[in-house]
Design a protein around this motif. Structure first.
Motif, PDB file in Angstrom:
ATOM      1  N   SER A   7       0.826  -1.206   0.000  1.00  7.69           N
ATOM      2  CA  SER A   7       0.000   0.000   0.000  1.00  7.69           C
ATOM      3  C   SER A   7       0.859   1.255   0.000  1.00  7.69           C
ATOM      4  CB  SER A   7      -0.906   0.028   1.240  1.00  7.69           C
ATOM      5  OG  SER A   7      -1.796  -1.068   1.256  1.00  7.69           O
ATOM      6  N   LEU A   8       0.307   2.298  -0.554  1.00  7.55           N
ATOM      7  CA  LEU A   8       0.882   3.631  -0.500  1.00  7.55           C
ATOM      8  C   LEU A   8      -0.255   4.625  -0.339  1.00  7.55           C
ATOM      9  CD1 LEU A   8       3.545   3.959  -3.377  1.00  7.55           C
ATOM     10  CD2 LEU A   8       3.974   4.111  -0.921  1.00  7.55           C
ATOM     11  N   ARG A   9       0.032   5.730   0.338  1.00 14.35           N
ATOM     12  CA  ARG A   9      -0.963   6.789   0.417  1.00 14.35           C
ATOM     13  C   ARG A   9      -0.404   8.039  -0.252  1.00 14.35           C
ATOM     14  NH1 ARG A   9      -3.608   9.906   5.594  1.00 14.35           N
ATOM     15  NH2 ARG A   9      -1.547  10.899   5.580  1.00 14.35           N
ATOM     16  N   LEU A  10      -1.108   8.493  -1.270  1.00 10.90           N
ATOM     17  CA  LEU A  10      -0.749   9.737  -1.935  1.00 10.90           C
ATOM     18  C   LEU A  10      -1.519  10.888  -1.299  1.00 10.90           C
ATOM     19  CD1 LEU A  10      -0.802   8.665  -5.700  1.00 10.90           C
ATOM     20  CD2 LEU A  10       1.055   8.476  -4.018  1.00 10.90           C
ATOM     21  N   SER A  11      -0.856  12.024  -1.223  1.00  6.45           N
ATOM     22  CA  SER A  11      -1.478  13.228  -0.697  1.00  6.45           C
ATOM     23  C   SER A  11      -1.399  14.327  -1.748  1.00  6.45           C
ATOM     24  CB  SER A  11      -0.763  13.704   0.572  1.00  6.45           C
ATOM     25  OG  SER A  11      -0.790  12.723   1.577  1.00  6.45           O
ATOM     26  N   CYS A  12      -2.401  15.168  -1.750  1.00  4.71           N
ATOM     27  CA  CYS A  12      -2.415  16.331  -2.627  1.00  4.71           C
ATOM     28  C   CYS A  12      -2.824  17.538  -1.788  1.00  4.71           C
ATOM     29  CB  CYS A  12      -3.389  16.120  -3.775  1.00  4.71           C
ATOM     30  SG  CYS A  12      -3.609  17.574  -4.832  1.00  4.71           S
ATOM     31  N   ALA A  13      -1.879  18.406  -1.564  1.00  5.44           N
ATOM     32  CA  ALA A  13      -2.132  19.604  -0.781  1.00  5.44           C
ATOM     33  C   ALA A  13      -2.486  20.755  -1.712  1.00  5.44           C
ATOM     34  CB  ALA A  13      -0.905  19.949   0.053  1.00  5.44           C
ATOM     35  N   ALA A  14      -3.581  21.416  -1.403  1.00  8.06           N
ATOM     36  CA  ALA A  14      -4.063  22.514  -2.233  1.00  8.06           C
ATOM     37  C   ALA A  14      -3.905  23.838  -1.517  1.00  8.06           C
ATOM     38  CB  ALA A  14      -5.520  22.287  -2.605  1.00  8.06           C
ATOM     39  N   SER A  15      -3.568  24.854  -2.252  1.00  3.27           N
ATOM     40  CA  SER A  15      -3.490  26.202  -1.700  1.00  3.27           C
ATOM     41  C   SER A  15      -4.121  27.158  -2.700  1.00  3.27           C
ATOM     42  CB  SER A  15      -2.044  26.607  -1.414  1.00  3.27           C
ATOM     43  OG  SER A  15      -1.286  26.597  -2.607  1.00  3.27           O
ATOM     44  N   GLY A  16      -4.522  28.291  -2.206  1.00  2.00           N
ATOM     45  CA  GLY A  16      -5.163  29.257  -3.089  1.00  2.00           C
ATOM     46  C   GLY A  16      -6.605  29.463  -2.691  1.00  2.00           C
ATOM     47  N   ARG A  17      -7.490  29.088  -3.594  1.00  3.02           N
ATOM     48  CA  ARG A  17      -8.902  29.299  -3.338  1.00  3.02           C
ATOM     49  C   ARG A  17      -9.462  28.287  -2.334  1.00  3.02           C
ATOM     50  NH1 ARG A  17     -11.282  32.423  -7.416  1.00  3.02           N
ATOM     51  NH2 ARG A  17      -9.739  33.994  -8.002  1.00  3.02           N
ATOM     52  N   THR A  18     -10.707  28.490  -1.952  1.00  4.08           N
ATOM     53  CA  THR A  18     -11.360  27.624  -0.982  1.00  4.08           C
ATOM     54  C   THR A  18     -11.393  26.185  -1.497  1.00  4.08           C
ATOM     55  OG1 THR A  18     -12.732  29.446  -0.276  1.00  4.08           O
ATOM     56  CG2 THR A  18     -13.426  27.241   0.372  1.00  4.08           C
ATOM     57  N   PHE A  19     -10.774  25.313  -0.761  1.00  2.72           N
ATOM     58  CA  PHE A  19     -10.606  23.925  -1.161  1.00  2.72           C
ATOM     59  C   PHE A  19     -11.930  23.233  -1.406  1.00  2.72           C
ATOM     60  CE2 PHE A  19      -8.440  20.020  -1.515  1.00  2.72           C
ATOM     61  CZ  PHE A  19      -9.082  19.081  -0.747  1.00  2.72           C
ATOM     62  N   SER A  20     -12.885  23.457  -0.553  1.00  2.00           N
ATOM     63  CA  SER A  20     -14.153  22.732  -0.625  1.00  2.00           C
ATOM     64  C   SER A  20     -14.988  23.137  -1.841  1.00  2.00           C
ATOM     65  CB  SER A  20     -14.953  22.934   0.651  1.00  2.00           C
ATOM     66  OG  SER A  20     -15.218  24.300   0.850  1.00  2.00           O
ATOM     67  N   ASN A  21     -14.589  24.182  -2.548  1.00  2.00           N
ATOM     68  CA  ASN A  21     -15.322  24.609  -3.738  1.00  2.00           C
ATOM     69  C   ASN A  21     -14.941  23.827  -4.982  1.00  2.00           C
ATOM     70  OD1 ASN A  21     -16.598  26.546  -2.248  1.00  2.00           O
ATOM     71  ND2 ASN A  21     -15.375  28.256  -2.997  1.00  2.00           N
ATOM     72  N   TYR A  22     -13.985  22.916  -4.857  1.00  2.00           N
ATOM     73  CA  TYR A  22     -13.465  22.204  -6.014  1.00  2.00           C
ATOM     74  C   TYR A  22     -13.699  20.709  -5.915  1.00  2.00           C
ATOM     75  CZ  TYR A  22     -11.016  26.494  -7.241  1.00  2.00           C
ATOM     76  OH  TYR A  22     -10.722  27.780  -7.575  1.00  2.00           O
ATOM     77  N   ASN A  23     -13.924  20.130  -7.064  1.00  2.90           N
ATOM     78  CA  ASN A  23     -13.878  18.684  -7.209  1.00  2.90           C
ATOM     79  C   ASN A  23     -12.413  18.299  -7.407  1.00  2.90           C
ATOM     80  OD1 ASN A  23     -14.967  15.934  -8.111  1.00  2.90           O
ATOM     81  ND2 ASN A  23     -13.831  16.602  -9.932  1.00  2.90           N
ATOM     82  N   MET A  24     -11.933  17.331  -6.623  1.00  7.96           N
ATOM     83  CA  MET A  24     -10.534  16.932  -6.678  1.00  7.96           C
ATOM     84  C   MET A  24     -10.421  15.555  -7.315  1.00  7.96           C
ATOM     85  SD  MET A  24      -9.174  19.569  -5.383  1.00  7.96           S
ATOM     86  CE  MET A  24      -7.484  18.985  -5.241  1.00  7.96           C
ATOM     87  N   GLY A  25      -9.516  15.434  -8.250  1.00  6.35           N
ATOM     88  CA  GLY A  25      -9.356  14.164  -8.950  1.00  6.35           C
ATOM     89  C   GLY A  25      -7.929  13.657  -8.938  1.00  6.35           C
ATOM     90  N   TRP A  26      -7.804  12.351  -9.093  1.00  7.15           N
ATOM     91  CA  TRP A  26      -6.505  11.715  -9.302  1.00  7.15           C
ATOM     92  C   TRP A  26      -6.515  11.054 -10.677  1.00  7.15           C
ATOM     93  CZ3 TRP A  26      -2.237  12.225  -6.386  1.00  7.15           C
ATOM     94  CH2 TRP A  26      -2.383  12.639  -5.066  1.00  7.15           C
ATOM     95  N   SER A  33     -10.808  13.181   1.805  1.00 10.99           N
ATOM     96  CA  SER A  33     -10.406  14.584   1.855  1.00 10.99           C
ATOM     97  C   SER A  33     -10.414  15.068   3.280  1.00 10.99           C
ATOM     98  CB  SER A  33     -11.373  15.415   1.008  1.00 10.99           C
ATOM     99  OG  SER A  33     -11.108  16.789   1.126  1.00 10.99           O
ATOM    100  N   ASP A  34      -9.510  15.954   3.581  1.00 10.32           N
ATOM    101  CA  ASP A  34      -9.474  16.641   4.867  1.00 10.32           C
ATOM    102  C   ASP A  34      -9.562  18.129   4.573  1.00 10.32           C
ATOM    103  OD1 ASP A  34      -8.857  17.899   7.263  1.00 10.32           O
ATOM    104  OD2 ASP A  34      -7.419  16.373   7.863  1.00 10.32           O
ATOM    105  N   ASN A  35     -10.739  18.693   4.704  1.00  6.76           N
ATOM    106  CA  ASN A  35     -10.916  20.106   4.356  1.00  6.76           C
ATOM    107  C   ASN A  35     -10.126  21.031   5.279  1.00  6.76           C
ATOM    108  OD1 ASN A  35     -12.572  19.410   2.263  1.00  6.76           O
ATOM    109  ND2 ASN A  35     -14.462  20.084   3.223  1.00  6.76           N
ATOM    110  N   ALA A  36      -9.954  20.623   6.501  1.00  5.77           N
ATOM    111  CA  ALA A  36      -9.191  21.462   7.432  1.00  5.77           C
ATOM    112  C   ALA A  36      -7.732  21.565   7.000  1.00  5.77           C
ATOM    113  CB  ALA A  36      -9.284  20.887   8.842  1.00  5.77           C
ATOM    114  N   GLU A  37      -7.236  20.514   6.349  1.00  6.54           N
ATOM    115  CA  GLU A  37      -5.845  20.499   5.888  1.00  6.54           C
ATOM    116  C   GLU A  37      -5.728  20.832   4.402  1.00  6.54           C
ATOM    117  OE1 GLU A  37      -3.158  20.093   7.750  1.00  6.54           O
ATOM    118  OE2 GLU A  37      -4.403  19.927   9.553  1.00  6.54           O
ATOM    119  N   ASN A  38      -6.872  21.078   3.744  1.00  9.66           N
ATOM    120  CA  ASN A  38      -6.879  21.345   2.301  1.00  9.66           C
ATOM    121  C   ASN A  38      -6.128  20.260   1.535  1.00  9.66           C
ATOM    122  OD1 ASN A  38      -8.316  23.646   2.744  1.00  9.66           O
ATOM    123  ND2 ASN A  38      -6.724  25.063   2.098  1.00  9.66           N
TER     124      ASN A  38
END
Length: 121
Positions: A17-36, A71-76
């Protein structure tokens, strides 16, 4: 604008197993659909999973049941936990953001730089 930075890639044995993370900055994170998405050598980039809320997520058939997205909205940050990795899973994995809930990579306007996942047999 949204800036995306992936991390967590690496070398793992088949079945691991591996866990990938994607950290977002800029606009409000919860306003976006996030994809891999992922792209293996010599192949086109393909959809893996997407997340907008607990009630709005989707998976490619090839990873359904193995790669939960969260997703962790608090951590974007959006995560892709890759379980039971197979020899066909190695690729560069990209995080992306869109304004609509879609699996169409053409609708994603923001992309990270990618992180390499390698699976040894």
């Amino acid at each position: 604008q949204v800036q995306l930075v992936e991390s967590g890639g690496g070398l793992v044995q088949a079945g691991g197993s591996l866990r990938l993370s994607c950290a977002a900055s800029g606009r409000t994170f919860s306003n976006y659909n996030m994809g891999w998405f992922r792209q293996a050598p010599g192949k086109e980039r393909e959809f893996v999973a997407r997340f907008w809320s607990a009630l709005s997520r989707a998976y490619a058939d090839s990873v359904k049941g193995r790669f939960p997205i969260s997703s962790d909205n608090a951590e974007n940050t959006v995560y892709l936990l890759m379980n039971s990795l197979k020899p066909e899973d190695p690729a560069v994995y990209y995080c992306a953001a869109s304004h609509v809930a879609t699996t169409d990579q053409g609708r994603y306007g923001y992309w990270g730089q990618g992180t390499q996942v390698t699976v040894s047999s």
